[in-house]
Design a protein around this motif. Structure first.
Motif, short mmCIF file in Angstrom:
data_model
loop_
_atom_site.label_atom_id
_atom_site.label_comp_id
_atom_site.label_asym_id
_atom_site.label_seq_id
_atom_site.Cartn_x
_atom_site.Cartn_y
_atom_site.Cartn_z
N GLU A 316 35.93 -21.66 -13.01
CA GLU A 316 35.63 -22.81 -13.72
C GLU A 316 34.28 -22.32 -14.51
N VAL A 317 33.22 -21.98 -13.74
CA VAL A 317 31.97 -21.61 -14.19
C VAL A 317 32.10 -20.65 -15.09
N GLU A 318 32.73 -19.31 -14.92
CA GLU A 318 32.87 -18.41 -16.19
C GLU A 318 33.49 -18.99 -17.42
N GLN A 319 34.52 -19.71 -17.20
CA GLN A 319 35.21 -20.52 -18.21
C GLN A 319 34.41 -20.94 -19.18
N GLN A 320 33.62 -21.99 -18.43
CA GLN A 320 32.83 -22.67 -19.34
C GLN A 320 31.50 -21.95 -19.81
N ALA A 321 31.07 -21.19 -19.17
CA ALA A 321 30.01 -20.36 -19.75
C ALA A 321 30.32 -19.31 -20.66
N SER A 322 31.63 -18.88 -20.84
CA SER A 322 32.05 -18.12 -21.92
C SER A 322 32.45 -18.85 -23.06
N ALA A 323 32.42 -20.13 -23.16
CA ALA A 323 32.61 -21.12 -24.09
C ALA A 323 31.29 -21.38 -24.85
N CYS A 324 30.21 -21.23 -24.19
CA CYS A 324 28.72 -21.48 -24.64
C CYS A 324 28.38 -20.49 -25.61
N THR A 325 27.32 -20.77 -26.48
CA THR A 325 26.48 -19.87 -27.27
C THR A 325 25.29 -19.52 -26.53
N TRP A 326 25.07 -18.31 -26.37
CA TRP A 326 23.85 -17.78 -25.56
C TRP A 326 22.71 -17.15 -26.55
N LEU A 327 21.50 -17.45 -26.19
CA LEU A 327 20.40 -16.96 -27.08
C LEU A 327 19.02 -16.62 -25.98
N ARG A 328 18.61 -15.56 -26.38
CA ARG A 328 17.36 -15.26 -25.99
C ARG A 328 16.21 -15.25 -26.86
N PHE A 329 14.93 -15.49 -26.16
CA PHE A 329 13.80 -15.81 -26.91
C PHE A 329 12.71 -15.39 -26.36
N GLU A 330 11.52 -15.04 -27.11
CA GLU A 330 10.07 -14.77 -26.62
C GLU A 330 9.38 -15.46 -27.48
N ALA A 331 8.14 -15.90 -27.16
CA ALA A 331 7.09 -16.74 -27.89
C ALA A 331 5.79 -16.11 -27.76
N GLY A 332 4.95 -16.78 -28.66
CA GLY A 332 3.65 -16.45 -28.49
C GLY A 332 2.72 -17.53 -27.87
N SER A 333 3.44 -18.32 -27.14
CA SER A 333 2.48 -19.47 -26.61
C SER A 333 1.53 -18.98 -25.28
N TRP A 335 1.62 -19.87 -22.35
CA TRP A 335 2.42 -20.09 -21.19
C TRP A 335 2.90 -18.65 -21.12
N PHE A 336 3.50 -17.76 -22.15
CA PHE A 336 4.10 -16.47 -21.89
C PHE A 336 2.99 -15.49 -21.93
N HIS A 337 3.08 -14.52 -20.97
CA HIS A 337 2.19 -13.53 -20.97
C HIS A 337 2.69 -12.52 -21.65
N ASN A 338 4.06 -12.22 -21.94
CA ASN A 338 4.61 -11.27 -22.86
C ASN A 338 4.33 -9.69 -22.29
N GLU A 339 4.05 -9.47 -21.06
CA GLU A 339 3.78 -8.24 -20.51
C GLU A 339 4.66 -7.19 -20.03
N ILE A 340 5.80 -7.66 -19.02
CA ILE A 340 6.68 -7.03 -18.62
C ILE A 340 8.07 -7.41 -18.92
N ASN A 341 8.29 -8.48 -18.05
CA ASN A 341 9.80 -8.94 -18.24
C ASN A 341 9.81 -10.55 -18.53
N ASP A 342 8.74 -11.06 -19.30
CA ASP A 342 9.01 -12.35 -19.65
C ASP A 342 10.29 -12.70 -20.59
N TYR A 343 10.91 -13.86 -20.47
CA TYR A 343 12.03 -14.05 -21.33
C TYR A 343 12.15 -15.57 -21.55
N GLY A 344 13.04 -16.02 -22.30
CA GLY A 344 13.82 -17.39 -22.45
C GLY A 344 15.15 -17.24 -22.72
N ILE A 345 15.81 -17.88 -21.93
CA ILE A 345 17.42 -17.98 -22.06
C ILE A 345 17.77 -19.27 -22.80
N VAL A 346 18.68 -19.58 -23.61
CA VAL A 346 19.24 -20.86 -24.01
C VAL A 346 20.68 -20.68 -23.89
#
Length: 364
Positions: A316-333, A335-346
């Motif tokens: 059920e989790v896989e089915q529901q997740a497959s129906a979502c729209t997924w996005l990644r982002f990075e920001a210059g705020s 809070w983000f250090h943007n050095e190695i592995n920073d990320y945002g997932i939506v």
């Protein structure tokens, strides 16, 4: 007073000295015990380090004779470091299924169940066929029904393929990193302004936050931020980046109209690989929880992001997740250090009325 003298002191000595009013002698004996405990602690730490080195070498040297020696030593003190999760990860990295059969077939309860269960999932993630594992190990039960790993599917889901793993030697290790965004696009001013006009409600709960933030928590990352929001009107995938950039989250505070915000649509598989790497060992502050529990943490985080029911199973989790729209982002705020592995997932729900966000930085 040395260790031999301490051993000669009667067990009721403290009571006798106390009743006699001999404070000085009680204090002297206490000082001796404190010193001896410090010596023993230091020696035990040294023994633990040496034992870890031995077990690591046995696990990483290919061949059944090394596996059997590891089992013999580990069986003698199953509570000793480095623990079943780490050992399972080492064994899966270096040994063939054939040479691992003594581990997979041995059943002695307790921590041994944990070692066998972790090894089963470590092998699955590395592409070993589940049916072959079960057949070669005489269909032994790998995951106790009362253990959390029993929730996981016994076959790899499509989204789980391509997981990254560390490469380890006797005294060194090459870590893993989170997959980078592919072809990120900068958010333009018009889209940002339009996104800010979407009325929304914060729907984050404690349960959702705990599930979603499992990977950075267990992976010992520097900081993380989570938010779940419902919108008054549907948000389209095209509008999503602008809406996300204006969300009232700590990770985006102070971004401003001119602040850097880049994004890229992504697949569910990419999301899973990022979360798995986060939990299993991509941070700079600790080793993470390795493959088996990293797999579980990534699944549960996706379940929370996708809005699955609390009692939903993997299908059920896989089915529901497959129906979502997924996005990644990075920001210059800030809070983000943007050095190695920073990320945002939506994750955007299929009806466009629910947005879930996880941001993580491996630096504090």
């Amino acid at each position: 007073m040395d260790a031999a003298e301490i051993d000669q002191v009667r067990w009721d000595a403290a009571e006798v000295w106390g009743q006699a009013g001999d404070a000085a002698r009680l204090g002297e004996f206490g000082d001796a015990l404190v010193r001896e405990r410090g010596v023993l602690r230091k020696r035990l730490r040294t023994m633990d380090q040496r034992l870890t080195q031995v077990l690591r070498a046995l696990a990483l040297t290919p061949g059944r004779k090394f596996v059997k020696q590891l089992l013999r030593v580990y069986r003698a003190d199953a509570g000793a470091p480095p623990g079943p999760r780490f050992l399972a990860s080492l064994l899966a990295e270096a040994q063939t299924l054939e040479d691992l059969l003594p581990v997979l077939s041995y059943d002695d309860g307790g921590l041994w169940d944990e070692l066998r269960a972790c090894l089963f999932h470590e092998l699955l993630l590395r592409g070993v066929d589940a049916e072959e594992i079960r057949r070669r190990s005489h269909n032994i039960h790998f995951c106790a029904p009362w253990g959390v790993l029993a929730w996981l599917p016994h076959e790899l889901a499509d989204m789980e393929r391509g997981a990254r793993f560390p490469s380890r030697g006797y005294n060194n290790e090459a870590g893993i990193s989170c997959p980078a965004m592919s072809s990120p696009v900068a958010l333009d001013a018009a889209a940002r302004a339009a996104g800010a006009g979407h009325p929304l409600t914060d729907a984050t709960t404690v349960r959702l936050a705990e599930a979603i933030t499992g990977p950075p928590e267990q992976g010992n990352w520097g900081a993380h931020d989570v938010g779940v929001f419902t919108t008054e009107r549907p948000v389209t995938p095209e509008e999503l980046p602008g809406v996300v950039a204006s969300l009232p989250m700590e990770c985006l505070a102070g971004l401003g109209e001119e602040g850097r915000f880049v994004f890229a649509p992504c697949s569910l598989g990419e999301v899973w690989r990022v979360l798995f790497a986060t939990a299993s060992g991509a941070a700079v502050y600790g080793p993470g929880v390795y493959g088996a529990y990293g797999r579980l943490s990534a699944w549960w985080s996706i379940a929370g992001l996708a809005g699955a029911r609390p009692d939903a199973g993997p299908a059920e989790v896989e089915q529901q997740a497959s129906a979502c729209t997924w996005l990644r982002f990075e920001a210059g705020s800030e809070w983000f250090h943007n050095e190695i592995n920073d990320y945002g997932i939506v994750a955007l729900a299929p009806d466009g009325r629910r947005i879930a966000v996880l941001a993580a930085t491996d630096t504090d």
